[in-house]
Design a protein around this motif. Structure first.
Motif, PDB file in Angstrom:
ATOM      1  N   GLU A  17       0.818  -1.211   0.000  1.00  0.00           N
ATOM      2  CA  GLU A  17       0.000   0.000   0.000  1.00  0.00           C
ATOM      3  C   GLU A  17       0.850   1.259   0.000  1.00  0.00           C
ATOM      4  OE1 GLU A  17      -4.015  -1.878   2.051  1.00  0.00           O
ATOM      5  OE2 GLU A  17      -2.559  -0.834   3.314  1.00  0.00           O
ATOM      6  N   THR A  18       2.029   1.189   0.606  1.00  0.00           N
ATOM      7  CA  THR A  18       2.929   2.339   0.537  1.00  0.00           C
ATOM      8  C   THR A  18       3.310   2.650  -0.909  1.00  0.00           C
ATOM      9  OG1 THR A  18       3.839   2.079   2.756  1.00  0.00           O
ATOM     10  CG2 THR A  18       5.236   3.184   1.153  1.00  0.00           C
ATOM     11  N   MET A  21       0.428   4.353  -2.472  1.00  0.00           N
ATOM     12  CA  MET A  21       0.353   5.743  -2.012  1.00  0.00           C
ATOM     13  C   MET A  21       1.414   6.604  -2.680  1.00  0.00           C
ATOM     14  SD  MET A  21      -0.563   5.719   2.049  1.00  0.00           S
ATOM     15  CE  MET A  21       0.677   4.531   2.571  1.00  0.00           C
ATOM     16  N   VAL A  35       5.541  10.702   5.060  1.00  0.00           N
ATOM     17  CA  VAL A  35       4.374   9.846   5.223  1.00  0.00           C
ATOM     18  C   VAL A  35       4.799   8.582   5.971  1.00  0.00           C
ATOM     19  CG1 VAL A  35       2.490   8.612   4.096  1.00  0.00           C
ATOM     20  CG2 VAL A  35       3.413  10.710   3.048  1.00  0.00           C
ATOM     21  N   ASN A  37       3.485   4.992   7.332  1.00  0.00           N
ATOM     22  CA  ASN A  37       2.438   3.987   7.226  1.00  0.00           C
ATOM     23  C   ASN A  37       2.612   3.012   8.382  1.00  0.00           C
ATOM     24  OD1 ASN A  37       0.275   2.604   6.178  1.00  0.00           O
ATOM     25  ND2 ASN A  37       1.388   1.690   4.467  1.00  0.00           N
ATOM     26  N   THR A  68      -0.554   7.444   8.681  1.00  0.00           N
ATOM     27  CA  THR A  68      -1.657   6.604   8.242  1.00  0.00           C
ATOM     28  C   THR A  68      -1.386   5.161   8.657  1.00  0.00           C
ATOM     29  OG1 THR A  68      -3.051   6.029   6.341  1.00  0.00           O
ATOM     30  CG2 THR A  68      -0.667   6.203   5.932  1.00  0.00           C
ATOM     31  N   ILE A  89      -4.564  10.175   8.605  1.00  0.00           N
ATOM     32  CA  ILE A  89      -5.570   9.700   7.657  1.00  0.00           C
ATOM     33  C   ILE A  89      -5.769   8.198   7.814  1.00  0.00           C
ATOM     34  CG2 ILE A  89      -5.164  11.560   6.009  1.00  0.00           C
ATOM     35  CD1 ILE A  89      -3.597   9.631   4.283  1.00  0.00           C
ATOM     36  N   ASN A  91      -7.109   4.120   6.964  1.00  0.00           N
ATOM     37  CA  ASN A  91      -6.687   3.092   6.009  1.00  0.00           C
ATOM     38  C   ASN A  91      -7.487   3.133   4.712  1.00  0.00           C
ATOM     39  OD1 ASN A  91      -4.416   1.644   6.728  1.00  0.00           O
ATOM     40  ND2 ASN A  91      -5.519   0.274   8.109  1.00  0.00           N
ATOM     41  N   GLU A  93      -9.011   5.982   3.540  1.00  0.00           N
ATOM     42  CA  GLU A  93      -8.690   7.269   2.915  1.00  0.00           C
ATOM     43  C   GLU A  93      -7.337   7.253   2.221  1.00  0.00           C
ATOM     44  OE1 GLU A  93     -11.832   7.741   5.810  1.00  0.00           O
ATOM     45  OE2 GLU A  93      -9.818   6.879   6.013  1.00  0.00           O
ATOM     46  N   LYS A  94      -6.377   6.503   2.788  1.00  0.00           N
ATOM     47  CA  LYS A  94      -5.024   6.537   2.224  1.00  0.00           C
ATOM     48  C   LYS A  94      -4.963   5.928   0.832  1.00  0.00           C
ATOM     49  CE  LYS A  94      -3.094   2.134   3.975  1.00  0.00           C
ATOM     50  NZ  LYS A  94      -2.186   1.516   4.957  1.00  0.00           N
ATOM     51  N   THR A  99      -7.658  11.831  -1.819  1.00  0.00           N
ATOM     52  CA  THR A  99      -7.010  12.212  -0.563  1.00  0.00           C
ATOM     53  C   THR A  99      -5.681  12.889  -0.826  1.00  0.00           C
ATOM     54  OG1 THR A  99      -8.051  10.371   0.610  1.00  0.00           O
ATOM     55  CG2 THR A  99      -6.083  11.317   1.614  1.00  0.00           C
ATOM     56  N   TRP A 100      -4.917  12.317  -1.727  1.00  0.00           N
ATOM     57  CA  TRP A 100      -3.587  12.850  -2.022  1.00  0.00           C
ATOM     58  C   TRP A 100      -3.672  14.108  -2.886  1.00  0.00           C
ATOM     59  CZ3 TRP A 100      -0.052  10.952   1.049  1.00  0.00           C
ATOM     60  CH2 TRP A 100      -0.339   9.718   1.661  1.00  0.00           C
TER      61      TRP A 100
END
Length: 417
Positions: A17-18, A21, A35, A37, A68, A89, A91, A93-94, A99-100
Motif C-alpha cells: 500500500e505504501t 500511495m 508519510v 504507514n 496513516t 488519515i 486506512n 482514505e489513504k 485524498t492525495w
C-alpha cells in the motif's frame, strides 16, 4: 520541493500500500512531506510508530508529517496529539487518489481538519490498486483486505475493517500486466487471504482464484500465496498444490499456538490436530512443500505445559520459518482482560521458540546441500528458491532472473552457491 519521504512499518500488505500511495502522491504532485504507514499488530508496533515519527520529524525539520496505516486507524487520537504530526488519515482514505490530490502543502499547514479517519467497518469494497511491484523481481498483488474473524488478541479487524475481495477478473488483468512488464513471480496478498471471494457473486474460494490465474496467465513462471488460515483451505487450493508446479511450494500459516485450550481462548477456528493434519496432507500432495508460521509466545493464561505444546508444534508440523510474536496486550481486545503471563516469562518463551525455529531452519538448509534449485534473483547477490529459502551468491547476478543453481553449503541463515 523534494519528493515525499515514505516509511513503512509492519506487514507486506502495508509495504504494497505504501507503493500505491507513493504513486498516488506523485500523480497528485505532492512534495515536501513525510508519510508514515503504521502497524498496530502489537503495542510495541505502536511505540515504534511514534518513535519513527519523531525520528523523521527531526531529520526533516519543518516538513509536514502525515500518519496513516492500522495504528492511525485504531488510535487516531494518539497520533493527533503528537506535536510532530500534521495530518492523520485512515486506512480507507489513504488508498483514495482524491485524498492525495487534496493534500498540497498550503492545505497541510492550514486549518484543515487534522484527523481524517472514517469508520472502516462501513467500507464494502477493495479496489485492485495497480502498482509495478517492488524492484524488478517480484510483484505483490493485493486481492483481499479486512477480516471477518475476531480473534481475542487481534486489533487488526478494527484497523482494516470487514473482509472484502478484489474480483478475479481485475486480479487476472493486473497479473497479465505485471508479467508483460517482465516480472517472474507474483505474490497474492491480503489480511485474511483464505476468506477471498466470500463477498463476491457465487462466493468463489481462494483455490478458484489460484487455478484461474494459472490457467489464464500461462506465461507467469511463479505464483506464490502469502499467509493463509489452514483451516479454511478449500478443495481447489489443495488441488492446485497437488497439480500446479507454478504454485510455489511454500505456505505461511497463521497458527498462533499449539495448545488446544490456548487456541480456544484465542478464538481460533482450528485445533492442534487440524494444523498437523493440514501440513501432512499438503506435504503428501507436494513432497517439497515447506511451511512458515506465526506463533505467539506468552498468551494470557499460558502455562509451561501449554507453551511446550507450541514448541512441539514446530516438529509436529515440520515448520521451517517461524515468525515469533511475544504477546502484547492490545487495549480493547478480550485477551487484554485475561490473566497475563509475566513479562520475563513471555520474553523467555519467545527466545525458546525462536531457538526452535533457528534449529528447524538449519536442518532445512543442511538438507538442501548438493541439490539443484530454481532461484529468483532479488539483488546482485541474493535470491530465493521456490521454497522461499534465501540464497547468497558469491558473484553478482542480474536482478529478476530465474536460474538453476547447485547448493554448495549454508551459513545458518541462507543457502550458499
Amino acid at each position: 520541493m523534494s519528493a515525499p519521504v515514505f516509511s513503512t512499518l509492519g506487514c507486506r500488505l502495508n509495504a504494497y500500500e505504501t507503493e500505491a500511495m507513493r504513486e498516488m502522491a506523485e500523480a497528485a504532485g505532492l512534495s515536501g512531506a513525510v508519510v508514515v504507514n503504521t502497524c498496530a499488530v502489537t503495542a510495541e508496533a505502536v511505540r515504534k510508530a511514534r518513535q519513527e515519527i519523531r525520528r523523521l520529524s527531526r531529520e526533516n525539520p519543518g516538513v509536514p508529517v502525515i500518519v496513516t496505516g492500522c495504528a492511525a486507524q485504531t488510535e487516531p487520537e494518539t497520533f493527533a496529539a503528537m506535536p510532530e504530526v500534521t495530518r492523520v488519515i485512515g486506512n480507507h482514505e489513504k488508498m483514495q487518489p482524491a485524498t492525495w490530490a487534496a493534500m498540497q502543502a498550503p492545505d497541510l499547514i492550514g486549518e484543515t481538519e487534522k484527523v481524517v479517519v472514517d469508520d472502516i467497518m462501513s467500507v464494502r469494497e477493495t479496489a485492485g490498486h495497480l502498482i509495478d511491484g517492488f524492484g524488478r523481481h517480484r510483484a505483490y498483488v493485493q486481492v483481499q483486505n479486512g477480516c471477518d474473524h475476531r480473534c481475542t488478541f487481534c486489533i487488526i479487524p478494527y484497523g482494516r475493517g470487514n473482509s472484502r475481495s478484489v474480483p478475479a477478473g481485475v486480479v487476472v488483468e493486473q497479473i497479465k500486466r505485471l508479467v508483460g512488464r517482465g516480472f517472474n513471480e507474483v505474490v497474492l496478498t491480503g489480511v485474511d487471504l483464505t476468506s477471498w471471494g466470500a463477498d463476491l457473486p457465487g462466493t468463489p474460494r481462494l483455490g478458484d482464484l489460484v487455478m484461474r490465474i494459472l490457467r489464464l496467465v500461462p506465461d507467469l513462471p511463479r505464483l506464490r500465496i502469502s499467509s493463509i488460515d489452514s483451516i479454511e483451505a478449500d478443495e481447489n487450493l489443495m488441488l492446485a498444490i497437488a497439480t500446479e508446479p507454478r504454485l510455489m511450494p511454500h505456505l505461511h500459516l497463521s497458527l498462533q499456538a499449539g495448545d488446544d485450550m490456548i487456541l480456544k481462548r484465542m478464538k481460533r477456528r482450528h485445533l492442534r490436530d487440524d494444523a498437523i493434519a493440514f501440513c501432512e496432507e499438503a506435504r503428501r500432495l507436494r513432497p517439497d512443500m515447506i511451511f512458515g508460521a506465526d506463533i505467539i509466545a506468552g498468551f494470557p493464561t499460558e502455562t509451561e505445559a501449554m507453551f511446550d505444546n507450541s514448541v512441539k508444534l514446530v516438529a509436529d508440523c515440520g515448520l521451517t520459518f517461524l515468525h515469533v510474536f511475544p504477546y502484547s496486550a492490545r487495549k480493547g481486545t478480550p485477551a487484554a482482560r485475561m490473566p497475563a503471563v509475566q513479562g520475563p516469562a513471555i520474553r523467555d518463551r519467545a527466545a525458546r521458540l525462536r531457538a526452535a525455529g533457528d534449529a528447524a531452519l538449519r536442518a532445512h538448509l543442511g538438507a538442501q546441500v548438493g541439490r539443484v534449485h530454481r532461484v529468483l534473483t532479488e539483488g546482485p547477490r541474493l535470491g530465493r528458491t521456490e521454497q522461499f529459502t534465501e540464497v547468497a551468491f558469491a558473484e553478482d547476478q542480474p536482478e529478476g532472473a530465474l536460474m538453476s543453481v547447485t547448493v554448495a553449503g549454508h551459513d545458518g541463515q541462507r543457502l550458499t552457491v
